[in-house]
Design an enzyme around this catalytic site. Sequence first.
Site, PDB file in Angstrom:
ATOM      1  N   LYS A  10       1.070  -1.391  -0.281  1.00 24.82           N
ATOM      2  CA  LYS A  10       0.596   0.253   0.508  1.00 24.82           C
ATOM      3  C   LYS A  10       0.675   1.530   0.246  1.00 24.82           C
ATOM      4  O   LYS A  10       1.681   1.481   0.199  1.00 24.82           O
ATOM      5  CB  LYS A  10      -0.553   0.155   1.343  1.00 24.82           C
ATOM      6  N   TYR A  50     -12.863  -2.211  -3.888  1.00 22.56           N
ATOM      7  CA  TYR A  50     -13.184  -1.709  -2.757  1.00 22.56           C
ATOM      8  C   TYR A  50     -14.249  -1.867  -3.014  1.00 22.56           C
ATOM      9  O   TYR A  50     -14.985  -2.225  -1.409  1.00 22.56           O
ATOM     10  CB  TYR A  50     -12.006  -1.174  -1.501  1.00 22.56           C
ATOM     11  N   ARG A  86      -1.804 -14.639   4.318  1.00 17.83           N
ATOM     12  CA  ARG A  86      -2.647 -13.433   5.882  1.00 17.83           C
ATOM     13  C   ARG A  86      -2.017 -13.983   6.164  1.00 17.83           C
ATOM     14  O   ARG A  86      -1.619 -13.211   7.518  1.00 17.83           O
ATOM     15  CB  ARG A  86      -4.299 -14.260   5.706  1.00 17.83           C
ATOM     16  N   THR A  92      -5.044  -7.518  10.380  1.00 21.18           N
ATOM     17  CA  THR A  92      -5.574  -6.268   9.774  1.00 21.18           C
ATOM     18  C   THR A  92      -4.927  -5.003  11.012  1.00 21.18           C
ATOM     19  O   THR A  92      -4.607  -4.269  10.202  1.00 21.18           O
ATOM     20  CB  THR A  92      -6.949  -5.699   9.491  1.00 21.18           C
ATOM     21  N   ARG A 103       2.612  -6.564   8.988  1.00 18.98           N
ATOM     22  CA  ARG A 103       1.901  -5.124   9.773  1.00 18.98           C
ATOM     23  C   ARG A 103       2.688  -5.143  10.917  1.00 18.98           C
ATOM     24  O   ARG A 103       2.469  -4.215  10.906  1.00 18.98           O
ATOM     25  CB  ARG A 103       0.476  -5.924   9.834  1.00 18.98           C
ATOM     26  N   ASN A 113      -1.362   0.303   6.567  1.00 23.56           N
ATOM     27  CA  ASN A 113      -1.108  -1.642   7.671  1.00 23.56           C
ATOM     28  C   ASN A 113      -0.383  -1.878   6.705  1.00 23.56           C
ATOM     29  O   ASN A 113      -0.866  -3.542   6.162  1.00 23.56           O
ATOM     30  CB  ASN A 113      -2.748  -2.370   8.046  1.00 23.56           C
ATOM     31  N   HIS A 116      -2.218  -5.773   1.552  1.00 23.04           N
ATOM     32  CA  HIS A 116      -3.434  -5.989   1.348  1.00 23.04           C
ATOM     33  C   HIS A 116      -3.013  -7.667   1.178  1.00 23.04           C
ATOM     34  O   HIS A 116      -2.222  -7.824   0.029  1.00 23.04           O
ATOM     35  CB  HIS A 116      -4.562  -5.330   0.351  1.00 23.04           C
ATOM     36  N   GLU A 127     -10.836 -10.451  -7.272  1.00 19.95           N
ATOM     37  CA  GLU A 127      -9.037  -8.855  -7.491  1.00 19.95           C
ATOM     38  C   GLU A 127      -7.813  -9.713  -7.892  1.00 19.95           C
ATOM     39  O   GLU A 127      -7.565  -8.131  -8.872  1.00 19.95           O
ATOM     40  CB  GLU A 127      -8.649  -9.041  -5.702  1.00 19.95           C
TER      41      GLU A 127
HETATM   42  P1  CMP Z   1      -7.632  -4.483   4.171  1.00 18.91           P
HETATM   43  O1  CMP Z   1      -6.358  -5.865   4.152  1.00 18.91           O
HETATM   44  O2  CMP Z   1      -6.906  -3.676   2.840  1.00 18.91           O
HETATM   45  O3  CMP Z   1      -9.018  -4.478   3.703  1.00 18.91           O
HETATM   46  C1  CMP Z   1      -9.979  -3.274   3.771  1.00 18.91           C
HETATM   47  C2  CMP Z   1      -9.118  -1.821   4.770  1.00 18.91           C
HETATM   48  O4  CMP Z   1     -10.222  -1.421   5.392  1.00 18.91           O
HETATM   49  C3  CMP Z   1      -8.120  -2.789   5.403  1.00 18.91           C
HETATM   50  O5  CMP Z   1      -7.276  -4.068   5.159  1.00 18.91           O
HETATM   51  C4  CMP Z   1      -7.635  -1.728   6.287  1.00 18.91           C
HETATM   52  O6  CMP Z   1      -6.689  -1.010   6.071  1.00 18.91           O
HETATM   53  C5  CMP Z   1      -8.980  -0.652   6.742  1.00 18.91           C
HETATM   54  N1  CMP Z   1      -9.950  -0.361   7.240  1.00 18.91           N
HETATM   55  C6  CMP Z   1      -9.697   0.672   7.919  1.00 18.91           C
HETATM   56  N2  CMP Z   1     -10.729   0.637   9.369  1.00 18.91           N
HETATM   57  C7  CMP Z   1     -10.979  -0.842   9.584  1.00 18.91           C
HETATM   58  C8  CMP Z   1     -11.885  -1.196  10.002  1.00 18.91           C
HETATM   59  N3  CMP Z   1     -12.120  -0.702  11.275  1.00 18.91           N
HETATM   60  N4  CMP Z   1     -11.754  -3.328   9.712  1.00 18.91           N
HETATM   61  C9  CMP Z   1     -11.233  -3.853   8.638  1.00 18.91           C
HETATM   62  N5  CMP Z   1     -10.412  -2.528   7.932  1.00 18.91           N
HETATM   63  C10 CMP Z   1     -10.296  -2.003   8.359  1.00 18.91           C
END
Ligand code: CMP
Length: 140
Positions: A10, A50, A86, A92, A103, A113, A116, A127
Amino acid sequence: MVERTLAIIKPDAVKKRVIGKIIQRYEDAGLIPIAMKMMRMSKAVAEGFYAVHQERPFFHDLTTSMSSGPSVVLVLEGEHAIRANRELMGATDPQKAEPGTIRAAHGASIEANAVHGSDSPETADFEIRYFFPEIESTAR
Ligand code: CMP
């Protein structure tokens, strides 16, 4: 089972100059990049990617940060690639990510973070096609 997953380094991680360190982790874990490009997503492209989160309160901030600078988008191939990636990424929220995960090492907040990764075969399929329509989403 060899499969494919989509990964994104990212904008926050690109700004921190850790592209190389993150790709090294993929390779060391047996997740081999088979397609890769660096791009700055438009807000519309981030929103399409997204779309599953469009009703979530963080959708606007998420798509704004994903379009704030260049990302590196990759297809990784390896044994159980979706789950393996993962595990490599960690939770996350970087504060909750296991020590030793990407992360935990490079994420700053739930929004910034670092990476993805697809969370299921269905999302990996969507995706991979979204960014690499010319390649197959499943390994041969
Ligand atoms: P990602 O794995 O890219 O998938 C969705 C993204 O939304 C997640 O990583 C986070 O960077 C972002 N995000 C922000 N706030 C939240 C939240 N409360 N819960 C989950 N994802 C979040």
